[in-house]
Scaffold this active site. Structure first.
Site, PDB file in Angstrom:
ATOM      1  N   ARG A  62      27.349  38.370  46.254  1.00 20.87           N
ATOM      2  CA  ARG A  62      26.637  37.125  45.923  1.00 20.87           C
ATOM      3  C   ARG A  62      27.061  35.955  46.805  1.00 20.87           C
ATOM      4  O   ARG A  62      26.351  34.960  46.879  1.00 20.87           O
ATOM      5  CB  ARG A  62      26.837  36.782  44.449  1.00 20.87           C
ATOM      6  CG  ARG A  62      28.257  36.496  44.076  1.00 20.87           C
ATOM      7  CD  ARG A  62      28.399  36.187  42.585  1.00 20.87           C
ATOM      8  NE  ARG A  62      29.787  36.247  42.189  1.00 20.87           N
ATOM      9  CZ  ARG A  62      30.686  35.316  42.484  1.00 20.87           C
ATOM     10  NH1 ARG A  62      30.329  34.238  43.168  1.00 20.87           N
ATOM     11  NH2 ARG A  62      31.946  35.457  42.117  1.00 20.87           N
ATOM     12  N   LYS A 169      36.037  54.617  40.172  1.00 18.26           N
ATOM     13  CA  LYS A 169      36.551  54.657  38.814  1.00 18.26           C
ATOM     14  C   LYS A 169      36.729  53.219  38.307  1.00 18.26           C
ATOM     15  O   LYS A 169      36.827  52.310  39.142  1.00 18.26           O
ATOM     16  CB  LYS A 169      37.860  55.435  38.778  1.00 18.26           C
ATOM     17  CG  LYS A 169      39.058  54.672  39.330  1.00 18.26           C
ATOM     18  CD  LYS A 169      40.370  55.252  38.856  1.00 18.26           C
ATOM     19  CE  LYS A 169      41.477  54.256  39.136  1.00 18.26           C
ATOM     20  NZ  LYS A 169      42.743  54.557  38.552  1.00 18.26           N
ATOM     21  N   ASP A 198      37.479  60.030  43.061  1.00 19.93           N
ATOM     22  CA  ASP A 198      38.847  60.023  42.568  1.00 19.93           C
ATOM     23  C   ASP A 198      39.696  60.175  43.822  1.00 19.93           C
ATOM     24  O   ASP A 198      39.793  61.271  44.378  1.00 19.93           O
ATOM     25  CB  ASP A 198      39.080  61.186  41.603  1.00 19.93           C
ATOM     26  CG  ASP A 198      40.474  61.138  40.987  1.00 19.93           C
ATOM     27  OD1 ASP A 198      41.411  60.715  41.705  1.00 19.93           O
ATOM     28  OD2 ASP A 198      40.636  61.499  39.817  1.00 19.93           O
ATOM     29  N   HIS A 199      40.263  59.086  44.283  1.00 22.15           N
ATOM     30  CA  HIS A 199      40.855  59.124  45.625  1.00 22.15           C
ATOM     31  C   HIS A 199      42.039  60.088  45.721  1.00 22.15           C
ATOM     32  O   HIS A 199      42.418  60.489  46.809  1.00 22.15           O
ATOM     33  CB  HIS A 199      41.238  57.712  46.102  1.00 22.15           C
ATOM     34  CG  HIS A 199      42.415  57.131  45.398  1.00 22.15           C
ATOM     35  ND1 HIS A 199      42.305  56.377  44.271  1.00 22.15           N
ATOM     36  CD2 HIS A 199      43.733  57.214  45.668  1.00 22.15           C
ATOM     37  CE1 HIS A 199      43.500  56.009  43.868  1.00 22.15           C
ATOM     38  NE2 HIS A 199      44.391  56.497  44.702  1.00 22.15           N
ATOM     39  N   HIS A 262      43.215  60.976  37.641  1.00 26.72           N
ATOM     40  CA  HIS A 262      44.022  61.566  38.716  1.00 26.72           C
ATOM     41  C   HIS A 262      44.864  62.754  38.249  1.00 26.72           C
ATOM     42  O   HIS A 262      44.887  63.808  38.869  1.00 26.72           O
ATOM     43  CB  HIS A 262      44.955  60.525  39.326  1.00 26.72           C
ATOM     44  CG  HIS A 262      44.249  59.287  39.789  1.00 26.72           C
ATOM     45  ND1 HIS A 262      43.045  59.323  40.432  1.00 26.72           N
ATOM     46  CD2 HIS A 262      44.586  57.978  39.705  1.00 26.72           C
ATOM     47  CE1 HIS A 262      42.672  58.092  40.726  1.00 26.72           C
ATOM     48  NE2 HIS A 262      43.585  57.254  40.289  1.00 26.72           N
ATOM     49  N   LYS A 367      58.391  55.236  43.657  1.00 30.98           N
ATOM     50  CA  LYS A 367      56.983  55.645  43.693  1.00 30.98           C
ATOM     51  C   LYS A 367      56.914  57.093  44.145  1.00 30.98           C
ATOM     52  O   LYS A 367      57.401  57.437  45.233  1.00 30.98           O
ATOM     53  CB  LYS A 367      56.236  54.750  44.686  1.00 30.98           C
ATOM     54  CG  LYS A 367      54.763  55.081  44.878  1.00 30.98           C
ATOM     55  CD  LYS A 367      54.155  54.101  45.887  1.00 30.98           C
ATOM     56  CE  LYS A 367      52.745  54.517  46.290  1.00 30.98           C
ATOM     57  NZ  LYS A 367      51.791  54.453  45.179  1.00 30.98           N
TER      58      LYS A 367
END
Lengths: 512, 323
Positions: A62, A169, A198-199, A262, A367
């Site tokens: 936009r 997602k 779904d990466h 995932h 991680k």
């Protein structure tokens, strides 16, 4: 019009399907995903020569921008985010096919104008009436965008081309909303033309699971409950609610945000039977059978098999961090879990009785997303001095960040005594291959352009996953006696209750 | 220590390599294959070692770099060897990833020495890629090549490529290794770009009406142009006579194949490689398009690295009617 498979000059050049030229319209063109992931992914595909000639990228949003100003913004973000660096000449060639279309998502006229613009692009030739619409917007805009695409006739293939949609997602927040969204999607696009991203499935190691299982004779005979004692799937994140992400996260939680999509996708890949072939539907048929075989959980079973928790104040990288309920944009009395651990079973012939443990948490020490298959102990008749508390064999598949796999086995220590200790054989992508793996979005965009839906979630996968998750969410939020919310200090490996969940069967979480 | 690393007695290479790793635990050793780079044409070992380093940067390997200058009986000298490691920084915050290299300087009057040197220094269970630089000699013999998984040659400078390729492709009528020709691989990026031009069904229709193909190649790379011409002929099902009447080859300074122009009635397709990028321009059905693609690798080592990264059986090459 589809790509010609009769091109005789293609022989021997590529084993994968060839991406087809089209107009790619990105809804949410000014958003973070477009700048950080989508356009750098397209640029890297162009730099590798993988994009089809004639691809046109049209951003729809936009804000008031021109083709030139949007290109300039994208160039700047590409310099920062491109995996393979930024080359001015290649960018100029790629960017010549980029344009911007201003419009509100709920404004039918904007879509009619878009249709006109796409017709103009088609008339110039090269895109062959092929259109790919990428919904990179907040999920609440999905229905309105889809309805307007339909009203403008953009959902219908024309002129021999195709019309496809990529949906980001989340695909709903529960089964009912997923079904409603899928209903809207399927009223607009054929299921075969719908690509739910779904990466995780685009990650190199996720794709390698099938290769590992079905291209190697060494693993598959052992890949069953008879030999495997337990399977663990861990997704650990050290981040909390930085950057205002608490606003979304507190409405979703770890289970909806990560497990429903995932981690259940990873579980499907690990547990599935060999597909009859490598076509999208054969692979997805097998994955959905796994989801349908997940043992349903009633309220009592949720209390026994699922642990939810929130982090309290702690430390990450040695730096103090607040607890979940003290985070920005998180309700002080939030009942949203930042951690979930569950024990589930795949009730089929192959996996009968073998627990699959899944855990996902924010503010964990590091991680990592990893899958580990823990083999049963050999008969302890010869080598009695097993390592204390150790398991003999563990096969680990590291999805990210240190992509690779390892096998743990026992070995005799050098010396005259018989001492046995675990050793590890390790395969790391980054040490074996100098060339970095493509970003998940590169692979997935190319597949969508080529019409290969193997790495995208099908409607029945999404809905079966929600069916499983809804039972858990229902017990937590709609039950009379919801199980308690456990706690864990930020920077730890989760609540004690999660450890006890495994201890019930003599298991423990793998140390990452 | 020379550029080749530390000179080591041939009998102590294994212990020398072990000491190399024990000296620095911060380095990780990686190998997906054994890569032999072999030359009998006097190419300096340092040049071949640089090629090994180029390839190892993307394809972790144990590199055996071997220069063999055959010497007459009686003039033999013992082989000399050097060991080193090619290291690069790993991704994902990893440390240094290193690939072993053993360089050999041989003066062999028969093929026993070469075979023994190769076999004795392979990393077990890993595939063997043998890059034979220059023309095949009598040292290319069954007991050696029976161990190859891939043989890499470069037929471009060969005086009789067809004969050499025939020998390399199927020496005993049952070649079990994959044959790669750098001359063919040099054209890979161009072939991709050309094939891209004809994915469009309209353009494919034009291709069937091809009237003229002009291939401009470097005077040093007639073989690459010849292979490209054969590729067109095979794809378009032309016999030799048709191919000769339609395909024109011109030598001009520049990249191995600097330009391919295809004229199909009123339609024109042009793919050019200036060494930095490949530019594709098409004028088809009144529509002009142009785009830029990544260029082909510029050096033989980079070309070999790329062909190894692609893998596969390279079957089309053997169908081009060579040899």
């Amino acid at each position: 019009m589809t790509i010609s498979s009769d091109n005789p000059l293609r022989e021997g050049l590529r084993s994968r399907q060839v991406a087809e030229a089209c107009s790619l319209v990105i809804f949410g063109a000014t958003g973070d995903l477009t700048h950080r992931k989508l356009v750098p992914a397209l640029y890297n595909l162009a730099a590798a020569g993988d994009l089809p000639p004639g691809l046109q990228v049209l951003g729809f949003a936009r804000r008031d921008k021109t083709d030139e100003s949007w290109r300039a913004e994208l160039e700047e973000s590409n310099r920062k985010n491109s995996r393979g660096g930024h080359d001015d000449a290649l960018w100029a060639s790629f960017a010549s096919g980029i344009g911007y279309h201003r419009g509100n998502f709920n404004e039918p006229e904007a879509y009619r104008a878009l249709a006109g613009r796409l017709d103009e692009i088609d008339a110039r030739g090269g895109t062959r009436h092929n259109r790919l619409f990428y919904l990179s917007t907040a999920p609440e805009f999905f229905p309105v965008v889809l309805e307007n695409l339909k009203a403008a006739g953009l959902n219908e293939p024309r002129g021999g081309g195709w019309s496809r949609v990529i949906v980001e997602k989340p695909f709903g927040v529960d089964l009912a909303t997923a079904q409603a969204l899928n209903g809207v999607v399927n009223e607009t696009f054929q299921e075969a033309d719908t690509y739910r991203i779904d990466h995780y499935l685009g990650k190199e190691t996720a794709q390698n699971i099938m290769v590992l299982r079905f291209a190697n004779a060494i693993f598959e005979p052992l890949w069953r409950a008879r030999f495997i004692d337990q399977v663990q799937i861990t997704c650990a994140e050290h981040l909390g609610m930085e950057g205002g992400r608490g606003a979304y996260y507190d409405t979703a939680g770890a289970t909806r945000d990560m497990v429903q999509n995932h981690l259940l996708q990873l579980l499907s890949l690990v547990a599935m039977e060999p597909p009859t072939d490598l076509s999208a539907d054969s692979v997805r048929d097998e994955k959905v059978k796994v989801l349908r075989s997940l043992r349903p959980l009633d309220s009592a079973a949720v209390g026994e098999n699922v642990v939810r928790a929130q982090y309290t104040a702690g430390a990450i990288d040695g730096v103090p961090v607040p607890g979940y309920r003290e985070e920005d944009r998180v309700a002080p009395d939030s009942q949203t879990e930042s951690y979930v651990a569950m024990r589930t079973f795949v009730d089929n012939w192959r996996w009968e009785g073998c627990p699959f443990y899944i855990r996902m948490g924010k503010r964990l020490p590091k991680k990592a997303t990893e899958i580990s298959l823990h083999l049963k102990q050999p008969p302890a008749v010869l080598f009695q001095k097993m390592p204390q508390g150790g398991e003999s064999n563990v096969l680990t598949i590291r999805i990210q960040p240190d992509e690779g796999m390892s096998v743990r086995m026992l070995s005799k220590l050098p010396g005259t005594n018989l001492q046995i200790e675990p050793v590890k054989m390790d395969f790391r992508y980054w040490s074996s291959f100098g060339k970095g793996s493509p970003e998940a979005y590169e692979r997935l965009l190319l597949d969508a352009l080529a019409g290969d839906a193997t790495l995208f979630a099908r409607r029945d996968e999404v809905e079966n996953a929600w069916k499983f998750i809804d039972a858990i969410e229902g017990a937590w939020h709609a039950g009379d006696r919801p199980p308690p919310m456990a706690e864990y200090p930020a920077g730890s490996w989760g609540p004690t209750e999660a450890d006890l969940l495994l201890a019930e069967r003599g298991h423990r979480w793998r140390r990452l | 220590m020379s550029q080749l690393g530390q000179e080591t007695p041939v009998g102590q290479i294994a212990s020398g390599l072990r000491a190399l790793w024990e000296a620095d635990h911060a380095k990780a050793r990686a190998a997906l294959m054994n890569l032999v780079i072999y030359a009998e044409d006097g190419t300096p070992l340092e040049e071949m070692a640089a090629d090994a380093q180029t390839i190892a940067a993307e394809q972790a390997c144990r590199a055996l770099v071997i220069r063999n200058e055959p010497c007459p009986a009686g003039d033999e000298r013992p082989p000399r060897a050097w060991i080193t490691a090619h290291c690069r920084l790993g991704g994902a915050g990893g440390g240094q990833i290193c690939c072993e290299q053993v360089a050999f300087d041989l003066c062999a009057h028969d093929n026993n020495q070469l075979r023994n040197i190769v076999f004795a220094h392979l990393d077990s269970d890993l595939p063997l890629v043998f890059w034979w630089r220059g023309e095949l000699s009598d040292n290319f013999e069954p007991r050696l090549y029976s161990r190859f998984d891939r043989l890499v040659i470069d037929s471009d400078p060969w005086p009789d490529p067809a004969a050499g390729i025939a020998r390399a492709a199927d020496p005993e009528g049952a070649a079990h290794y994959v044959l790669h020709d750098v001359a063919w691989s040099r054209t890979h990026a161009l072939r991709l770009a050309i094939a891209d031009c004809f994915d469009d069904p309209g353009a494919l229709g034009a291709l069937a009406a091809t009237e003229r193909i002009t291939i401009t190649h470097s005077p040093h790379h007639p073989g690459a142009a010849d292979l490209l011409a054969r590729w067109f002929a095979r794809g378009l099902r032309w016999d030799d006579l048709q191919a000769a009447s339609i395909i024109d080859r011109q030598a001009a300074p520049g990249t191995p194949v600097s330009r391919v122009e295809i004229a199909c009635g009123d339609d024109r397709f042009e793919v050019s490689d200036d060494g930095a990028t490949i530019a594709c321009a098409a004028s088809q059905a009144g529509r002009e398009t142009r785009r830029i693609l990544p260029a082909a690798p510029s050096s033989p080592a980079a070309t070999v690295g790329e062909l190894l990264a692609r893998g596969g059986r390279n079957e089309l090459y053997l169908k081009l009617g060579l040899g």
